[in-house]
Design an enzyme around this catalytic site. Structure first.
Site, PDB file in Angstrom:
ATOM      1  N   LYS A   9       0.775  -1.265  -0.121  1.00 19.28           N
ATOM      2  CA  LYS A   9      -0.073  -0.039   0.101  1.00 19.28           C
ATOM      3  C   LYS A   9       0.742   1.214   0.103  1.00 19.28           C
ATOM      4  CE  LYS A   9      -3.906  -2.046   2.189  1.00 19.28           C
ATOM      5  NZ  LYS A   9      -4.911  -2.167   3.369  1.00 19.28           N
ATOM      6  N   PHE A  57     -16.247   3.690   6.615  1.00 21.30           N
ATOM      7  CA  PHE A  57     -14.667   3.892   6.008  1.00 21.30           C
ATOM      8  C   PHE A  57     -14.140   3.658   4.670  1.00 21.30           C
ATOM      9  CE2 PHE A  57     -14.841  -0.766   7.051  1.00 21.30           C
ATOM     10  CZ  PHE A  57     -14.173  -1.349   5.667  1.00 21.30           C
ATOM     11  N   ARG A  85      -1.363 -14.163   4.608  1.00 20.26           N
ATOM     12  CA  ARG A  85      -2.160 -13.768   5.692  1.00 20.26           C
ATOM     13  C   ARG A  85      -1.432 -13.546   7.062  1.00 20.26           C
ATOM     14  NH1 ARG A  85      -6.240 -11.309   4.097  1.00 20.26           N
ATOM     15  NH2 ARG A  85      -7.186 -11.010   6.212  1.00 20.26           N
ATOM     16  N   THR A  91      -4.888  -7.074  10.875  1.00 20.88           N
ATOM     17  CA  THR A  91      -5.214  -5.872  10.020  1.00 20.88           C
ATOM     18  C   THR A  91      -4.641  -4.479  11.088  1.00 20.88           C
ATOM     19  OG1 THR A  91      -7.064  -6.840   9.187  1.00 20.88           O
ATOM     20  CG2 THR A  91      -6.878  -4.397   9.243  1.00 20.88           C
ATOM     21  N   ARG A 102       3.093  -5.973   9.232  1.00 18.86           N
ATOM     22  CA  ARG A 102       2.339  -5.151   9.801  1.00 18.86           C
ATOM     23  C   ARG A 102       2.834  -4.536  10.927  1.00 18.86           C
ATOM     24  NH1 ARG A 102      -3.685  -7.247   7.721  1.00 18.86           N
ATOM     25  NH2 ARG A 102      -3.639  -6.093   5.883  1.00 18.86           N
ATOM     26  N   ASN A 112      -1.946   0.385   6.725  1.00 18.62           N
ATOM     27  CA  ASN A 112      -1.452  -0.909   7.402  1.00 18.62           C
ATOM     28  C   ASN A 112      -0.619  -1.553   6.307  1.00 18.62           C
ATOM     29  OD1 ASN A 112      -3.428  -1.904   5.719  1.00 18.62           O
ATOM     30  ND2 ASN A 112      -4.604  -2.901   7.314  1.00 18.62           N
ATOM     31  N   HIS A 115      -2.180  -5.558   1.536  1.00 16.68           N
ATOM     32  CA  HIS A 115      -3.391  -6.292   1.447  1.00 16.68           C
ATOM     33  C   HIS A 115      -3.025  -7.447   1.034  1.00 16.68           C
ATOM     34  CE1 HIS A 115      -7.500  -7.037  -0.141  1.00 16.68           C
ATOM     35  NE2 HIS A 115      -6.858  -7.649  -1.033  1.00 16.68           N
TER      36      HIS A 115
END
EC number: 2.7.4.6
Length: 137
Positions: A9, A57, A85, A91, A102, A112, A115
């Site tokens: 991100k 959001f 994951r 998250t 993260r 964060n 994705h």
């Protein structure tokens, strides 16, 4: 071999930790089958995150995902969805286990760092959103 989509991100791209994140994937046995750095349009981000359209959001998420370039990747390997994951962590980076992406690179639940697809079915749809079949090898 299972495939999953990963997005580095805008916050992580801006920090210059793309290589460190990719190293985590490769060290865990995930192979990069496709990758590109892009700038999402509001339309693209809205379509990609359409599942969250009714959530409070949503607009902030679209604004964030269009705030700078992202790196989209197809990761491939045994149990790629679950492995990715696990590498990403929770998250909310404050709740992410030490040593996860993260925990190490994210600043907040909004910014964060990464994705990752949450299921094999979603991975197929998300990969198709960003990549033509000929781009994956």
């Amino acid at each position: 071999m299972q495939q999953t989509l990963s997005i580095i991100k805008p916050d992580a791209v801006e920090k210059g930790v793309i290589g460190k994140i990719i190293d985590r994937f490769e060290s865990a046995g995930l192979r990069i089958a496709a990758a590109k750095k892009i700038k999402l349009s509001k339309c693209d981000a809205s379509q990609f995150y359409a599942i969250h359209k009714e959530r409070s959001f949503f607009n902030d998420l679209v604004d964030y995902m269009t705030s700078g370039p992202v790196v989209v990747m197809v990761l491939e390997g045994e149990n790629a969805v679950a492995k990715n994951r696990e590498l990403m962590g929770a998250t909310d980076p404050k709740k992410a286990a030490p040593g996860t992406i993260r925990a190490d690179f994210a600043e907040s639940i909004d910014a964060n760092a990464v994705h990752g697809s949450d299921s094999e079915e979603n991975a197929k749809n998300e990969i198709a959103f960003f990549f033509a079949g000929r781009e994956i090898c």
